[in-house]
Design an enzyme around this catalytic site. Structure first.
Site, PDB file in Angstrom:
ATOM      1  N   ASP A 141       0.857  -1.194   0.000  1.00 45.12           N
ATOM      2  CA  ASP A 141       0.000   0.000   0.000  1.00 45.12           C
ATOM      3  C   ASP A 141       0.891   1.241   0.000  1.00 45.12           C
ATOM      4  OD1 ASP A 141      -2.028   1.851   0.341  1.00 45.12           O
ATOM      5  OD2 ASP A 141      -2.211   1.487   2.499  1.00 45.12           O
TER       6      ASP A 141
ATOM      7  N   ASP B 291      -1.734  -1.224  -3.858  1.00 45.79           N
ATOM      8  CA  ASP B 291      -2.025  -0.497  -5.098  1.00 45.79           C
ATOM      9  C   ASP B 291      -0.917  -0.717  -6.126  1.00 45.79           C
ATOM     10  OD1 ASP B 291      -0.087   1.438  -4.010  1.00 45.79           O
ATOM     11  OD2 ASP B 291      -1.762   1.997  -2.697  1.00 45.79           O
TER      12      ASP B 291
ATOM     13  N   ASP C 127      -9.450 -16.529 -16.292  1.00 41.68           N
ATOM     14  CA  ASP C 127     -10.207 -16.929 -15.107  1.00 41.68           C
ATOM     15  C   ASP C 127     -11.325 -17.903 -15.482  1.00 41.68           C
ATOM     16  OD1 ASP C 127     -11.005 -16.322 -12.228  1.00 41.68           O
ATOM     17  OD2 ASP C 127     -12.863 -15.824 -13.278  1.00 41.68           O
TER      18      ASP C 127
ATOM     19  N   GLU D 126      -6.799 -20.975 -16.000  1.00 40.48           N
ATOM     20  CA  GLU D 126      -7.190 -21.538 -14.704  1.00 40.48           C
ATOM     21  C   GLU D 126      -7.919 -22.839 -15.015  1.00 40.48           C
ATOM     22  OE1 GLU D 126      -9.604 -20.650 -10.582  1.00 40.48           O
ATOM     23  OE2 GLU D 126     -10.413 -19.927 -12.463  1.00 40.48           O
TER      24      GLU D 126
HETATM   25  C1  NOJ Z   1     -11.444 -17.998  -9.939  1.00 32.63           C
HETATM   26  C2  NOJ Z   1     -10.712 -16.941  -9.179  1.00 32.63           C
HETATM   27  O1  NOJ Z   1      -9.397 -17.342  -8.955  1.00 32.63           O
HETATM   28  C3  NOJ Z   1     -11.516 -16.719  -7.909  1.00 32.63           C
HETATM   29  O2  NOJ Z   1     -10.810 -15.938  -6.981  1.00 32.63           O
HETATM   30  C4  NOJ Z   1     -12.827 -16.113  -8.289  1.00 32.63           C
HETATM   31  O3  NOJ Z   1     -13.625 -15.973  -7.147  1.00 32.63           O
HETATM   32  C5  NOJ Z   1     -13.567 -16.989  -9.301  1.00 32.63           C
HETATM   33  N1  NOJ Z   1     -12.697 -17.471 -10.340  1.00 32.63           N
HETATM   34  C6  NOJ Z   1     -14.677 -16.225  -9.942  1.00 32.63           C
HETATM   35  O4  NOJ Z   1     -14.162 -15.266 -10.829  1.00 32.63           O
HETATM   36 MG    MG Z   2      -3.713   1.817  -1.300  1.00 31.89          MG
END
Ligand code: NOJ
Ligand code: MG
Length: 579
Positions: free
Chosen positions: A51, A59, A230, A299
């Site tokens: 931070d 950030d 994701d 993922e």
């Molecule tokens: C996988 C992500 O790594 C996780 O953190 C997230 O909650 C879910 N996908 C939904 O986007």
């Molecule tokens: Mg910050």
């Protein structure tokens, strides 16, 4: 502690810093390979890294200010979990604008600055691309929910219920309970694989696809080196809306998950074939930026190496690096299982590059393997498995200093919605998202003294922190740095072939790495709390020489004179070059 990696539930069925010279050498000697092969990728959870503006939340400028540290670690790329504008219900995975930066994290200028400063240090930036769903506050969804005949209605999955307040079918959210949310205004239900505030996009709609492909281009133009995709396996659902099967125990009783719902087989909402068309398109866009070597990481919670193979594409035209969550998420120190999974990654991917992953922001940290006595030694074993095996490797911020899972102890402290719904059985993911531990000083050097951090600093910060460990040659941090360094500068560890050794040994996991020029390195890890002694005969593998030059070994171990008697302390590791 929970031993099963939590997130697998999604598909349950289913000591020297890398100096400038070394880095330059590494990039010349392997220049014919794309950068992401054999790369080390470091996952950053931006809220929790550093931070700089005193609001208790990390950030972008914080990440920029720590680039020299990342360089000293020797990582090739950083993956940032989502930093786009978001109501932060799922801490950024609920996006309300795909082409901007959330003011909590900074500005687009800060982002460009981060990418430019990272580039100076040979570090690439990878963005998180959340394609399956948006936030319910995204203008697309606001339009979509406004009326049944809005042009964006079909951008999401709207369906009639079964009547009497019943949702369209039995599908469930990964975050618990029905995956359907009723909208009183338009009297229909929308589908959300994840949280209610994360409505699923309708990927069968070409306009949705086009919008998302434009997002990919937008960030490539902003200098990113790739994307972590994701929840990529969840883009499509069965259009006929058939119920999913209920998983049952041997006596026929439904299995119940942590949220108290029956466990489903996930066959109608996960891994549907349409995913591969999308991956091919994403890849063709990435490849169209010639010379940029844009990487797509997935993922990919899949249940077998055969399914993982599919994610690379029939013609290697999908993901370059689908995450191999099989090796890093075995969740017990079982030599035979590790050997089997590493061998599968070696033989079951048709020579493609595995991406071995140890940890992430959705699962308990590495200490899930700990025995409470030898945790740091176990940490060294795990790091060695991930970083000294053939392939690319990924680890999670804080792994390298031994940050431990620190879940909340009271429901009122829980920040992750998963933990709020699942309390007390499922405490959510806060435990693995605590602020990075930089120093033993106030706020662990994460923010400004006296400012409340968004999640508490774990008590372990007094000893497990960057400042303290940087000064200790025997620290876990030094171990990670040296592994990262060797993975770049040692030809055998960088790109050598891999052969499992002593394959009937159930206590010690050993393997050979051998460079094209013949240089051979033996890696051996004791998976037990007893000392072990191992010997290797490499003649049959065409490796001459019987003596070894130590490259790395667990503190306190004794360097062996030959391959005939390598003594390993409890959870000890030895890495040696054969002479
Ligand atoms: C996988 C992500 O790594 C996780 O953190 C997230 O909650 C879910 N996908 C939904 O986007
Ligand atoms: Mg910050």
């Amino acid at each position: 502690m929970k031993i099963i990696a939590r997130w697998c539930a999604l598909a349950a069925f289913a000591a020297a810093a890398l100096g400038a010279t070394a880095q330059a050498q590494a990039s010349t000697s392997s220049s014919s390979r794309p950068w992401w092969k054999g790369a080390v990728i470091y996952e950053i959870y931006p809220r929790s890294f550093q931070d700089t503006d005193g609001d208790g939340i990390g950030d972008l400028n914080g990440i920029t200010s720590r680039l020299d540290y990342l360089k000293s670690l020797g990582v090739d790329a950083i993956w940032l979990t989502p930093i786009y504008p978001s109501p932060q219900v799922d801490f950024g995975y609920d996006i309300s604008n795909y082409e901007a930066i959330d003011p909590q994290y900074g500005t687009m200028k800060d982002f460009d600055h981060l990418v430019a400063e990272a580039k100076k240090r040979h570090i690439r930036v990878i963005m998180d691309l959340v394609l399956n769903h948006t936030s319910d506050k995204h203008p697309w969804f606001k339009e979509s929910e406004s009326s049944r005949n809005n042009p964006k209605r079909d951008w999401y999955i709207w369906r009639d219920g079964k009547g009497h307040g019943q949702p369209p079918n039995n599908w469930q959210s990964v975050f618990g309970h029905s995956a359907w949310q009723y909208d009183a205004k338009t009297k229909q239900w929308y589908y959300h694989k994840f949280y209610i505030q994360q409505p699923d996009l309708n990927w069968r709609n070409p306009a949705v696809r086009k919008a998302m492909y434009d997002v990919e281009r937008f960030w490539i133009r902003h200098g990113v080196a790739g994307f972590r995709l994701d929840a990529i396996t969840t883009l499509f659902e069965d259009p006929k809306l058939h119920d999913e099967g209920v998983l049952r125990d041997a006596s026929g009783k439904p299995l119940i998950n942590a949220f108290g719902d029956p466990r489903l087989d996930d066959t109608r909402t996960n891994n549907l074939p349409g995913v591969h068309d999308v991956l091919r398109k994403l890849r063709s866009i990435a490849d169209s930026y010639r010379g940029r070597q844009i990487v797509l990481i997935g993922e990919t919670y899949v249940s077998s190496v055969a399914d993982l193979r599919k994610m690379y594409g029939l013609h290697n035209d999908e993901l370059q690096l689908p995450m191999d969550l099989q090796v890093g998420f075995i969740n017990k120190l079982d030599v035979d299982l590790f050997r089997r999974r590493i061998t599968e990654a070696e033989t079951g991917l048709d020579g493609d590059e595995p991406l071995l992953v140890l940890d992430n922001h959705d699962n308990p940290r590495w200490d899930r393997y700990g025995d409470g006595v030898h945790n740091l030694d176990i940490g060294r074993v795990l790091a060695t498995v991930v970083l000294a095996s053939r392939g690319s490797a990924m680890y999670y911020y804080g792994d390298e200093i031994g940050m431990v899972t620190t879940p909340p102890t009271r429901k009122e402290d829980v920040r992750d919605p998963v933990g709020i719904t699942g309390w007390p059985k499922e405490k959510g993911r806060d435990g693995e998202r605590t602020p990075m531990q930089w120093t033993a000083g106030p706020d662990a050097g994460f923010g400004s003294a006296g400012v409340k951090t968004w999640l508490p600093i774990p008590p372990s910060y007094t000893t497990a922190n960057v400042a303290v460990e940087s000064a200790q040659p025997d620290s876990l941090l030094s171990w990670y740095k040296e592994l990262d360094r060797l993975k770049h500068v040692d030809a055998a560890l960088r790109e050598g072939r891999q052969v499992m050794l002593n394959t009937t040994d159930s206590n010690v996991l050993s393997w050979l790495r051998q460079a094209p020029d013949g240089e051979a390195v033996v890696v051996t890890c004791n998976f037990t709390k007893e000392p072990q002694k191992v010997s290797f005969d490499l003649k049959a593998l065409g490796v001459a020489g019987n003596s070894v030059e130590t490259l790395m070994m667990t503190p306190g171990a004794v360097a062996p004179k030959s391959l005939e008697g390598v003594e390993l302390p409890p959870f000890g590791v030895y890495i040696g070059r054969v002479k």
